[in-house]
Every structure is written in structure tokens, then in C-alpha cells.
Design a protein around this motif. Structure first.
Motif, mmCIF file in Angstrom:
data_model
loop_
_atom_site.group_PDB
_atom_site.id
_atom_site.type_symbol
_atom_site.label_atom_id
_atom_site.label_comp_id
_atom_site.label_asym_id
_atom_site.label_seq_id
_atom_site.Cartn_x
_atom_site.Cartn_y
_atom_site.Cartn_z
ATOM 1 N N GLY A 191 0.775 -1.233 0.000
ATOM 2 C CA GLY A 191 0.000 0.000 0.000
ATOM 3 C C GLY A 191 0.804 1.280 0.000
ATOM 4 O O GLY A 191 0.230 2.374 0.009
ATOM 5 N N ASP A 192 2.132 1.193 -0.031
ATOM 6 C CA ASP A 192 2.961 2.403 -0.055
ATOM 7 C C ASP A 192 2.775 3.171 -1.354
ATOM 8 O O ASP A 192 2.412 2.605 -2.396
ATOM 9 N N ASP A 193 3.062 4.470 -1.282
ATOM 10 C CA ASP A 193 3.188 5.309 -2.470
ATOM 11 C C ASP A 193 4.678 5.477 -2.749
ATOM 12 O O ASP A 193 5.426 5.935 -1.877
ATOM 13 N N VAL A 194 5.096 5.110 -3.943
ATOM 14 C CA VAL A 194 6.522 5.038 -4.263
ATOM 15 C C VAL A 194 6.815 5.858 -5.512
ATOM 16 O O VAL A 194 6.062 5.813 -6.498
ATOM 17 N N VAL A 195 7.932 6.590 -5.459
ATOM 18 C CA VAL A 195 8.438 7.326 -6.612
ATOM 19 C C VAL A 195 9.782 6.730 -7.016
ATOM 20 O O VAL A 195 10.644 6.477 -6.166
ATOM 21 N N VAL A 247 3.257 14.295 -7.512
ATOM 22 C CA VAL A 247 3.300 13.340 -6.407
ATOM 23 C C VAL A 247 2.309 13.736 -5.319
ATOM 24 O O VAL A 247 1.547 12.902 -4.819
ATOM 25 N N ARG A 248 2.267 15.003 -4.963
ATOM 26 C CA ARG A 248 1.339 15.441 -3.913
ATOM 27 C C ARG A 248 -0.113 15.222 -4.342
ATOM 28 O O ARG A 248 -0.966 14.852 -3.529
ATOM 29 N N SER A 249 -0.378 15.454 -5.627
ATOM 30 C CA SER A 249 -1.760 15.286 -6.100
ATOM 31 C C SER A 249 -2.218 13.843 -6.025
ATOM 32 O O SER A 249 -3.423 13.572 -5.954
ATOM 33 N N LEU A 250 -1.285 12.914 -6.033
ATOM 34 C CA LEU A 250 -1.627 11.486 -6.024
ATOM 35 C C LEU A 250 -1.491 10.843 -4.645
ATOM 36 O O LEU A 250 -1.816 9.664 -4.481
ATOM 37 N N THR A 251 -0.988 11.620 -3.671
ATOM 38 C CA THR A 251 -0.707 11.036 -2.350
ATOM 39 C C THR A 251 -1.391 11.816 -1.232
ATOM 40 O O THR A 251 -0.853 11.913 -0.127
ATOM 41 N N ASP A 252 -2.543 12.378 -1.530
ATOM 42 C CA ASP A 252 -3.312 13.121 -0.519
ATOM 43 C C ASP A 252 -2.522 14.284 0.055
ATOM 44 O O ASP A 252 -2.703 14.648 1.216
ATOM 45 N N GLY A 253 -1.635 14.854 -0.775
ATOM 46 C CA GLY A 253 -0.863 16.016 -0.360
ATOM 47 C C GLY A 253 0.335 15.714 0.508
ATOM 48 O O GLY A 253 1.062 16.646 0.904
ATOM 49 N N LYS A 254 0.601 14.450 0.785
ATOM 50 C CA LYS A 254 1.652 14.109 1.751
ATOM 51 C C LYS A 254 3.033 13.932 1.126
ATOM 52 O O LYS A 254 4.045 14.262 1.737
ATOM 53 N N GLY A 255 3.096 13.357 -0.063
ATOM 54 C CA GLY A 255 4.369 12.963 -0.649
ATOM 55 C C GLY A 255 4.546 11.456 -0.590
ATOM 56 O O GLY A 255 3.745 10.732 0.010
ATOM 57 N N THR A 264 18.270 16.126 -5.515
ATOM 58 C CA THR A 264 17.498 17.233 -4.970
ATOM 59 C C THR A 264 16.008 16.924 -4.991
ATOM 60 O O THR A 264 15.277 17.200 -4.028
ATOM 61 N N ALA A 265 15.551 16.339 -6.079
ATOM 62 C CA ALA A 265 14.124 16.049 -6.233
ATOM 63 C C ALA A 265 13.613 15.054 -5.202
ATOM 64 O O ALA A 265 12.437 15.095 -4.826
ATOM 65 N N THR A 266 14.483 14.174 -4.710
ATOM 66 C CA THR A 266 14.011 13.197 -3.733
ATOM 67 C C THR A 266 13.473 13.878 -2.479
ATOM 68 O O THR A 266 12.458 13.456 -1.916
ATOM 69 N N GLY A 267 14.160 14.930 -2.039
ATOM 70 C CA GLY A 267 13.699 15.632 -0.857
ATOM 71 C C GLY A 267 12.429 16.425 -1.080
ATOM 72 O O GLY A 267 11.706 16.746 -0.128
ATOM 73 N N GLU A 268 12.131 16.740 -2.334
ATOM 74 C CA GLU A 268 10.940 17.516 -2.658
ATOM 75 C C GLU A 268 9.710 16.643 -2.863
ATOM 76 O O GLU A 268 8.595 17.161 -2.933
ATOM 77 N N THR A 269 9.910 15.339 -2.988
ATOM 78 C CA THR A 269 8.794 14.441 -3.294
ATOM 79 C C THR A 269 8.451 13.486 -2.158
ATOM 80 O O THR A 269 7.423 12.815 -2.219
ATOM 81 N N THR A 270 9.286 13.422 -1.130
ATOM 82 C CA THR A 270 9.125 12.429 -0.071
ATOM 83 C C THR A 270 8.416 13.038 1.135
ATOM 84 O O THR A 270 8.712 14.174 1.535
ATOM 85 N N ARG A 271 7.514 12.293 1.716
ATOM 86 C CA ARG A 271 6.744 12.799 2.862
ATOM 87 C C ARG A 271 7.615 12.880 4.112
ATOM 88 O O ARG A 271 8.702 12.286 4.188
ATOM 89 N N MET A 272 7.130 13.595 5.114
ATOM 90 C CA MET A 272 7.811 13.619 6.395
ATOM 91 C C MET A 272 7.924 12.207 6.959
ATOM 92 O O MET A 272 6.973 11.418 6.904
ATOM 93 N N SER A 273 9.118 11.870 7.446
ATOM 94 C CA SER A 273 9.442 10.546 7.985
ATOM 95 C C SER A 273 9.410 9.455 6.920
ATOM 96 O O SER A 273 9.352 8.267 7.251
ATOM 97 N N GLY A 274 9.447 9.862 5.648
ATOM 98 C CA GLY A 274 9.547 8.889 4.568
ATOM 99 C C GLY A 274 10.985 8.456 4.338
ATOM 100 O O GLY A 274 11.916 8.870 5.041
ATOM 101 N N THR A 275 11.176 7.621 3.332
ATOM 102 C CA THR A 275 12.477 7.016 3.050
ATOM 103 C C THR A 275 12.992 7.454 1.685
ATOM 104 O O THR A 275 12.245 7.438 0.692
ATOM 105 N N ILE A 276 14.268 7.844 1.647
ATOM 106 C CA ILE A 276 14.969 8.155 0.405
ATOM 107 C C ILE A 276 16.044 7.102 0.198
ATOM 108 O O ILE A 276 16.895 6.895 1.069
ATOM 109 N N ALA A 277 15.999 6.414 -0.940
ATOM 110 C CA ALA A 277 16.975 5.375 -1.249
ATOM 111 C C ALA A 277 17.859 5.846 -2.399
ATOM 112 O O ALA A 277 17.352 6.167 -3.482
ATOM 113 N N ILE A 278 19.167 5.887 -2.152
ATOM 114 C CA ILE A 278 20.127 6.345 -3.164
ATOM 115 C C ILE A 278 20.631 5.123 -3.930
ATOM 116 O O ILE A 278 21.472 4.364 -3.444
#
Length: 316
Positions: A131-135, A191-199, A214-228
Motif C-alpha cells: 500500500g505504499d506510495d513510491v516514486v 506526487v502530492r496530487s496522487l498522495t493526498d498532499g503528503k508525498g 534534490t528532487a528526492t527531498g521535494e517528493t518524499t513525505r515527512m518521515s519517509g524514506t529516500i533510497a540512493i
């Protein structure tokens, strides 16, 4: 046997050398395909110090043609993906049997167990949940692999971003719920439009570029995960660390050096391939013979339309 030796700027030389002699716990593998990896691109472009030579190539698949006296569980004729760290652009490689994984009937030029292991380990380390939202930022070879593996986790939104229409077309074919041409649309807004505004719950950076990082930080919700996942070369990268701290991101370095993790990723990846749960059909777009290996590296550098992955192929 023939082997490619990097000796100059954009300059491989095809040399003749002896077929490797295997040890008691090793097998001799006749190479069928060896992938061209972005991590090998920098020395090819930059060149080497005078007199230095490097034998690159680590994405090897082939057929076992000889087994050591202590080998149990592999037989002559077995089709395998292997773990090697160098000398993969050669007609034969000697490999510990424990580093080989049977591929079943999957075409060997589509196996490429090592990069598949990288993608497997990245998705597992990022802990993608039902059920996660993933970019996924970057729809090249690694991005495509990550997308396919994320889809197996049963996510809600699987959003793939790139600037190349052909890459986005592949992502669509592979089942992305939404693709974003970053040259035409704002990825964070989509991303916000598809994730209830959260990211996004999880964002995978698969390009190795500053812009994508840079874009990873702009698309990820608070307490979300960024994988490099992207291989970052060249200039140093920067991030707005104060913002990332405040957002409480979990940052996953999806590059692994512990052999046990790499081998487990290879085993899992090859199991998925052999069972049909994962397919790499359509991801290898350029098959180039050993004598034209410089062309293969140039293709990776230039990324012409339709490019995803180049492999060096060997006859019969």
C-alpha cells in the motif's frame, strides 16, 4: 582466450591470454554475456595513468564448462549468473562455485545477476510495504529493475519520473501508475496530487545526478524514506541537510559491499527470474560483440534514444 584490457582514454585492447585454471572450489564459466555498468564508465572516459591497465567487467552470465574437484551442486552445462569483481569482459572466467546461481531457461544475455542483486537489495533495504506510495526517479536500466521489483510489493502508487519519452514509455509498459516527464511537469506537484498532499512513502533516486538527488527531498513525505540507488560520480553532491533533518527522512545508501548481502541479492534475483516473477525482457537494448567494446561504452555514455542497457556478447 580473448579478454578486453583498458589501456587508454576510451581505449580497450583485445588481448590473447590463457584460459584460467580453476581451483578445487571453483568452476570455469564460458561467458555468454557481460553487462556494461555505469561504475566502469569513469575510468574509460578519464583514462588511466601511463602504463596502467585494468580488466573490467563484473556482470557475467554463462555456461559451466568445468568444475573443481570439491564442487558439489553445479554441473557442466549449467547456465549461471555469477559474482565476479573484474575480468568479466573475457571469453572465460574462473569463479567460486558458491558465487554462481542457476538461471533456468532465462536467456543468458538477460540474466545480469549482479545488477539485479543491486536492485533487489535496494528495494529490501528501503522496506517498501504493502500500500505504499513510491516514486522512482530515473527510468533507465536500474530504475526499470527497481520499478519491477517494487511492483511485486503491492504498492498503491508507483510513479516514475524521467526526461526521456522512450524511457517513460518503458515505465508505462512495465505498469507504472503514473509517469512524469520532468521537463514538462512538476514532479513534486504530481506526487502530492496522487498522495493526498503528503508525498511519497519511499523515493528511489536511480540516476546518479544532482538534480534527481534534490528532487528526492521535494517528493518524499515527512518521515519517509529516500533510497540512493544511482551511482554518483564526478562533482560532489549537495543536499539541504537542515531541511532533510527536519523532515526526519530515513536515508538508505543502496550500495552494498558486504559479500553475503550481494550474494543473497543475486540468489533472490535469479530465483525471481527463473520462476517468471521477474522479467528483464526488453531491458537489454544493445548487444555488442567484444571486438566493439568501445562502442558499447560509448553507447552507455551517450544514451541514444531507446537505450537502456548494453551487454558484451560472445559467440556460441
Amino acid at each position: 582466450m580473448r579478454i578486453a584490457a583498458l589501456r587508454a582514454h576510451e581505449g580497450f585492447v583485445i588481448e590473447e591470454t590463457d584460459v584460467p585454471v580453476i581451483g578445487p572450489d571453483e568452476v570455469l564459466v564460458k561467458v555468454v554475456a557481460s553487462g556494461v555498468c555505469a561504475s566502469d564508465l569513469e575510468p574509460w572516459i578519464a583514462g588511466l595513468p601511463d602504463g596502467e591497465v585494468r580488466y573490467l567487467g563484473h556482470e557475467v552470465s554463462g555456461v559451466v564448462v568445468e568444475t573443481g574437484v570439491d564442487v558439489d551442486g553445479l554441473d557442466v552445462g549449467d547456465r549461471v549468473g555469477t559474482w565476479v569483481t573484474e575480468r568479466g569482459f573475457a571469453e572465460y572466467v574462473a569463479v567460486r562455485a558458491a558465487y554462481c546461481f542457476r538461471t533456468g531457461e532465462v536467456p543468458l544475455d538477460e540474466v545480469l545477476a549482479e545488477p539485479i542483486a543491486c536492485a533487489v537489495n535496494a528495494v529490501e533495504a528501503a522496506n517498501v510495504r504493502l500500500g505504499d506510495d513510491v516514486v522512482v526517479i530515473g527510468a533507465g536500466f536500474m530504475g526499470n529493475l527497481v520499478q519491477k521489483l517494487v511492483a511485486l510489493r503491492g504498492v498503491r502508487q508507483l510513479i516514475v519520473a524521467d526526461a526521456r519519452p522512450d524511457a517513460l514509455g518503458r515505465a508505462t509498459d512495465f505498469g507504472a501508475t503514473r509517469v512524469v516527464d520532468v521537463g514538462q511537469e512538476s514532479l513534486p506537484d504530481v506526487v502530492r496530487s496522487l498522495t493526498d498532499g503528503k508525498g511519497a512513502d519511499v523515493t528511489f533516486e536511480c540516476t546518479g545526478s544532482q538534480q534527481a538527488l534534490t528532487a528526492t527531498g521535494e517528493t518524499t513525505r515527512m518521515s519517509g524514506t529516500i533510497a540512493i540507488v544511482g551511482f554518483h560520480q564526478g562533482a560532489e553532491r549537495t543536499i539541504p541537510l537542515a531541511y532533510w533533518n527536519w523532515m526526519a527522512f530515513t536515508v538508505v545508501n543502496a550500495h552494498f559491499r558486504e559479500l553475503a548481502i550481494i550474494l543473497r541479492g543475486m540468489e533472490v534475483g535469479v530465483r525471481l527470474l527463473a520462476s517468471g516473477q521477474l522479467s528483464t525482457k526488453g531491458l537489454v537494448t544493445h548487444r555488442i560483440p567484444l571486438e566493439r567494446i568501445d562502442d558499447a561504452f560509448g553507447t552507455l555514455r551517450d544514451k541514444p534514444p531507446g537505450f537502456a542497457k548494453a551487454v558484451i556478447t560472445f559467440p556460441g
